[in-house]
Design a protein around this motif. Sequence first.
Motif, short mmCIF file in Angstrom:
data_model
loop_
_atom_site.label_atom_id
_atom_site.label_comp_id
_atom_site.label_asym_id
_atom_site.label_seq_id
_atom_site.Cartn_x
_atom_site.Cartn_y
_atom_site.Cartn_z
N ASN A 42 0.82 -1.21 0.00
CA ASN A 42 0.00 0.00 0.00
C ASN A 42 0.86 1.26 0.00
O ASN A 42 0.90 2.02 0.97
N HIS A 43 1.54 1.50 -1.13
CA HIS A 43 2.38 2.69 -1.33
C HIS A 43 2.11 3.23 -2.72
O HIS A 43 1.77 2.48 -3.64
N GLN A 44 2.32 4.52 -2.90
CA GLN A 44 2.00 5.17 -4.18
C GLN A 44 2.81 4.62 -5.35
O GLN A 44 2.34 4.63 -6.48
N ASP B 5 -5.56 1.34 -0.67
CA ASP B 5 -6.03 2.60 -1.26
C ASP B 5 -4.93 3.50 -1.80
O ASP B 5 -5.21 4.44 -2.54
N ARG B 6 -3.68 3.26 -1.51
CA ARG B 6 -2.60 4.13 -1.98
C ARG B 6 -1.93 3.63 -3.26
O ARG B 6 -1.36 4.42 -4.01
#
Length: 102
Positions: free
Chosen positions: A10-12, A63-64
């Motif tokens: 969960n990282h951009q 979500d990221r």
Amino acid sequence: MPYHRAEHLNHQDVRINELTIHSFEMGVYLAEVDYDGRKAFLVDNENKPQRFNSVEQVKQALDRCTIYQAYLVHQSAYDEMCGGPEKVDNTLKVPLFVPGAV
């Protein structure tokens, strides 16, 4: 056995090729992720499949990152009756909209 953890993904800068959310009886959902050429289920801190209570909960856990394709998969057990016809594949695979997906 390969696995993924939501907190690691969960990282951009993470790009997930495909997210498959498997739906089971009693509102249990398991998430399978195809990332970096490895298709595996999300696991918890004890390396057991991470259980979710809804599709929305899976989306929030990831979500990221960017998800290119997402599906909800469900197999019905209602065709497994004694004396009934031979079981056929009754898998239902529905595309999902994931915010931020390409």
